[in-house]
Design an enzyme around this catalytic site. Sequence first.
Site, short mmCIF file in Angstrom:
data_model
loop_
_atom_site.label_atom_id
_atom_site.label_comp_id
_atom_site.label_asym_id
_atom_site.label_seq_id
_atom_site.Cartn_x
_atom_site.Cartn_y
_atom_site.Cartn_z
N GLY A 256 0.83 -1.20 0.00
CA GLY A 256 0.00 0.00 0.00
C GLY A 256 0.86 1.25 0.00
N HIS B 70 12.30 10.71 -3.13
CA HIS B 70 12.73 9.38 -3.59
C HIS B 70 14.19 9.43 -4.07
CE1 HIS B 70 9.65 6.22 -3.62
NE2 HIS B 70 8.78 7.20 -3.61
N ASP C 189 9.73 1.74 -10.70
CA ASP C 189 8.88 2.26 -9.64
C ASP C 189 8.00 3.37 -10.22
OD1 ASP C 189 7.78 2.82 -7.17
OD2 ASP C 189 9.67 3.28 -6.18
#
Length: 175
Positions: free
Chosen positions: A14, A54, A88
Amino acid sequence: MIVPSRGSALVLGGARSGKSVFAEKLALDSGLERHYVATGRAYDDEMRERINAHRTQRGKGWQTHETPLDVVGHLKHLDQPGRVILVDCLTLWVTNMMMEAEATIGRQAQALTAHVAEAQARLIIVSNEVGLGIVPENRMARAFRDHAGRLHQQVAAATSEVYFIAAGLPLKMKG
């Protein structure tokens, strides 16, 4: 029947589950030349901040490839032994395709699955599991959930490892 590629992994979880951190650790532990295929698009300041976070989290030693649509083509271009390629994420890729070319999602999913099964590089693919909640109230959200769910099933069949991440903890589901 799809024969799983040795060394490919699907990492599901999630939002904010720790899936990207886990996937990055898998890549680092491989000791291979690291490539990061980013599917996200910075449509607003909040998304730009997420993308920068990120990048900072990954640190140095990664070659980043921003690839919002032609993920399969880019994977084929990068594919060679001695590399680990982290994608990703699949759900952002599905979103991008829905916004531009929904009719090609099925074909792109098949192409990705075929590439995963034959890849020379180690592939680590991250995606948000979106099928655990309530049925969305609008058609587009239901279509997104359905596209993502089918894609996850196909990619899971083609990979040698599947992990589910919750609260930063990995559950190995396959491999």
